[in-house]
Design an enzyme around this catalytic site. Structure first.
Site, PDB file in Angstrom:
ATOM      1  N   GLU A  99      14.799  -2.604  11.759  1.00 59.74           N
ATOM      2  CA  GLU A  99      15.383  -1.512  10.983  1.00 59.74           C
ATOM      3  C   GLU A  99      14.916  -0.163  11.496  1.00 59.74           C
ATOM      4  O   GLU A  99      13.792  -0.041  11.982  1.00 59.74           O
ATOM      5  CB  GLU A  99      14.909  -1.608   9.526  1.00 59.74           C
ATOM      6  N   CYS A 113      12.476   7.238  11.447  1.00 58.06           N
ATOM      7  CA  CYS A 113      11.395   6.284  11.191  1.00 58.06           C
ATOM      8  C   CYS A 113      11.751   5.020  11.958  1.00 58.06           C
ATOM      9  O   CYS A 113      12.780   4.402  11.683  1.00 58.06           O
ATOM     10  CB  CYS A 113      11.322   6.031   9.685  1.00 58.06           C
ATOM     11  N   CYS A 120       5.955  -8.355  11.223  1.00 58.38           N
ATOM     12  CA  CYS A 120       4.594  -7.838  11.414  1.00 58.38           C
ATOM     13  C   CYS A 120       3.614  -8.963  11.131  1.00 58.38           C
ATOM     14  O   CYS A 120       3.822  -9.777  10.245  1.00 58.38           O
ATOM     15  CB  CYS A 120       4.317  -6.669  10.472  1.00 58.38           C
ATOM     16  N   CYS A 124       0.116  -7.441   5.063  1.00 59.60           N
ATOM     17  CA  CYS A 124      -0.190  -6.657   3.855  1.00 59.60           C
ATOM     18  C   CYS A 124       0.705  -7.163   2.725  1.00 59.60           C
ATOM     19  O   CYS A 124       1.926  -7.267   2.896  1.00 59.60           O
ATOM     20  CB  CYS A 124       0.043  -5.169   4.100  1.00 59.60           C
ATOM     21  N   CYS A 127       3.938  -5.262   1.331  1.00 58.23           N
ATOM     22  CA  CYS A 127       4.903  -4.747   2.313  1.00 58.23           C
ATOM     23  C   CYS A 127       5.978  -5.788   2.617  1.00 58.23           C
ATOM     24  O   CYS A 127       5.663  -6.940   2.928  1.00 58.23           O
ATOM     25  CB  CYS A 127       4.149  -4.365   3.587  1.00 58.23           C
ATOM     26  N   SER A 223      -3.310   3.820   7.195  1.00 59.44           N
ATOM     27  CA  SER A 223      -2.989   3.277   5.870  1.00 59.44           C
ATOM     28  C   SER A 223      -4.267   2.743   5.241  1.00 59.44           C
ATOM     29  O   SER A 223      -4.817   1.749   5.712  1.00 59.44           O
ATOM     30  CB  SER A 223      -1.961   2.152   6.008  1.00 59.44           C
ATOM     31  N   ASN A 299       6.657   1.216  -3.335  1.00 54.41           N
ATOM     32  CA  ASN A 299       8.041   0.784  -3.364  1.00 54.41           C
ATOM     33  C   ASN A 299       8.008  -0.702  -3.736  1.00 54.41           C
ATOM     34  O   ASN A 299       7.528  -1.500  -2.934  1.00 54.41           O
ATOM     35  CB  ASN A 299       8.612   0.936  -1.951  1.00 54.41           C
ATOM     36  N   CYS A 342      10.329  -0.180   4.372  1.00 59.99           N
ATOM     37  CA  CYS A 342      10.471  -0.948   5.612  1.00 59.99           C
ATOM     38  C   CYS A 342      10.604  -2.435   5.306  1.00 59.99           C
ATOM     39  O   CYS A 342       9.904  -2.980   4.494  1.00 59.99           O
ATOM     40  CB  CYS A 342       9.311  -0.674   6.577  1.00 59.99           C
TER      41      CYS A 342
END
Ligand code: SAH
Ligand code: SF4
Length: 356
Positions: A99, A113, A120, A124, A127, A223, A299, A342
Site C-alpha cells: 500500500e 507514505c 512486516c 507489533c 498494527c 516508534s 487507529n 498501514c
C-alpha cells in the site's frame, strides 16, 4: 516474426541508472542522445507512458513499447478520502501486495507514505501490517516507484510531490540497503530534499547507529509507544531484542553524531499509554534529549482490542511532557473513512476476497 520475440526481456526503465539507460537505448539501435531525452521525460516531465515522449520518432516509441516499461507496480485498488487522502493498493510482479498513501496538507505539502516491505516481521500487536506477517523485502525501485507514481499524477495536475515518509507497510531498517538506495533515488531523480524525507523505525538499535553514520540529512522517527520494557515487549516484540535502554542509547548516539532532532512516535491507546504516570516516565526518559514527540491516536485494527485515547487525555499527556521540557504535537488521523492505517486496505480487500 519468429518465436525469439517472445523471449525478449522487458526492462523496467526505473531500474536503470543514467549510464545504463544510455547503454540500453544504444542497444536498441538508437542514438545515445535519445537516452537524455527519455531520462528528462521520465524524471523531469514525469510522463507515465512512452507515447507522451513527443520528440521521439514513432519507430523509437514502438521499440520502447516492445522492450521496456515505466514501472512494475500493478494498481489494484484506489481510494479517495473526504480529507483529500488517496490510498493505493498495488500488486508486485510475484503477487505480493503493498500500500501507499498520498496526503495533501493545507500548506501545499504533498506527502507520500510508502512501504518498504510486503507485510512486516516485527509483529507489533496493534498494527494491521504486523498482524499480517512478513511477505518479503521490496527492492529499492519498488520503494521508489510508489513515490514516482504519485509524482507523475501530481505533475499532470501541475503539482509536485514534496515530502516522503517511510511509514507504510514494513520496517525500513529491516530492509536497510534497499530503503537507503530508495532514499538516494528519491533525492536524485525526484529532487526531494533529504530534509523532506522521514524514515520511521520500530527501534532497530544497530541500524539507528548505522544510519547516524550515513551523513544524510534525512529525518528519523522512532516508534516508542511505551516506557517500560515488559509492557513495550508485549506490544512490540522487537523490544525483547533491543530494549528501551539500548534503543535510547542508539538514539543519543544519533543525536550526538548528527545534531539532528529525533521524533518519537506515540500511538495513544486509552488506558494503555495515555496516563499521567506514563507521561511522567516518558518525560523523564526524554528530558534533555534533542527530540519531539508525535502523538497519534490509535487507529483501531481487527486483531487488537485497544481503542484510541480521548483527546482531553492526550492534551493532558502533552502538558505533563511540557513540564519536562519535552515538546509534542498531536497528529490528526488521516483518511479515517478509507481505513488509511498501514495494512488496513489490504486487510479490507482480502476480507472482501477481491484480490485473486
Ligand atoms: N515499521 C516502521 C514504520 C511503519 S509504521 C515503524 O514501526 O516505525 C508507521 C507508524 O505507524 C509507526 O509509528 C507505528 O507504530 C504506527 N502504527 C502502526 N499501527 C498503528 C495503529 N493501528 N494506530 C496508530 N499508529 C500505528
Ligand atoms: Fe512493522 Fe512498524 Fe507495523 Fe511494527 S508498527 S509491525 S514495525 S510496520
Amino acid at each position: 516474426m519468429d518465436g525469439s520475440h517472445k523471449d525478449l526481456k522487458i526492462v523496467n526503465l526505473y531500474e536503470l541508472g543514467r549510464e545504463e539507460l544510455g547503454e540500453f537505448v544504444f542497444g536498441l539501435g538508437e542514438k545515445r542522445y535519445r537516452a537524455q531525452q527519455i531520462w528528462g521525460w521520465m524524471y523531469e516531465q514525469r510522463v507515465d507512458r512512452f507515447e507522451s515522449m513527443s520528440n521521439l520518432p514513432q519507430a523509437t516509441l514502438a521499440r520502447l513499447n516492445e522492450t521496456a516499461t515505466l514501472g512494475s507496480l500493478e494498481l489494484i485498488v484506489r481510494q479517495h478520502s473526504g480529507d483529500g487522502t488517496e490510498k493505493r493498493l498495488y500488486r508486485l510482479h510475484d503477487g505480493q501486495l503493498i500500500e501507499s498513501v498520498l496526503m495533501p496538507y493545507d500548506d501545499d505539502r504533498m506527502t507520500a507514505c510508502i512501504s518498504s516491505q510486503a507485510g512486516c516481521a516485527m509483529g507489533c500487536v496493534f498494527c494491521a501490517t504486523g498482524q499480517m506477517g512478513f511477505g518479503r523485502n521490496l527492492t529499492a525501485v519498488e520503494i521508489f516507484e510508489q513515490a514516482m507514481i504519485f509524482a507523475r499524477e501530481l505533475a499532470e495536475r501541475g503539482q509536485r510531490l514534496s515530502n516522503i515518509v517511510f511509514m507504510g507497510m514494513g520496517e525500513p531498517f529491516h530492509n536497510y540497503d534497499s530503503s537507503l538506495e530508495a532514499v538516494r533515488q528519491l533525492m536524485a531523480r525526484l529532487k526531494i530534499g533529504a530534509r523532506h524525507i522521514t524514515i520511521s523505525t520500530v527501534g532497530l538499535a544497530p541500524q539507528i547507529r548505522r544510519f547516524a553514520d550515513e551523513g544524510l540529512q534525512v529525518k528519523l522517527a522512532v516508534s516508542l509507544h511505551k516506557t517500560e520494557d515488559e509492557q513495550r515487549s508485549a506490544l512490540m516484540p522487537v523490544n525483547k531484542r533491543w530494549n528501551i535502554d539500548e534503543l535510547l542509547d542508539a538514539c543519543r548516539y544519533y543525536v550526538a553524531q548528527t545534531s539532528r532532532r529525533i521524533t518519537f512516535e506515540w500511538a495513544a491507546i486509552a488506558g494503555e499509554n495515555d496516563t499521567d504516570a506514563e507521561a511522567q516516565r516518558l518525560g523523564q526518559l526524554l528530558s534533555g534529549l534533542l527530540c519531539h514527540v508525535n502523538i497519534i491516536p490509535l487507529n483501531p485494527t481487527g486483531g487488537y482490542t485497544g481503542v484510541p485515547a480521548h483527546s482531553a487525555r492526550i492534551e493532558r499527556f502533552c502538558r505533563v511532557l511540557r513540564g519536562y521540557g519535552v515538546s509534542s504535537t498531536v497528529r490528526v488521523r488521516r483518511g479515517l473513512d478509507i481505513d488509511a492505517g498501514c495494512g488496513q486496505l489490504i486487510t479490507a480487500v482480502m476480507q472482501k476476497d477481491q484480490v485473486g
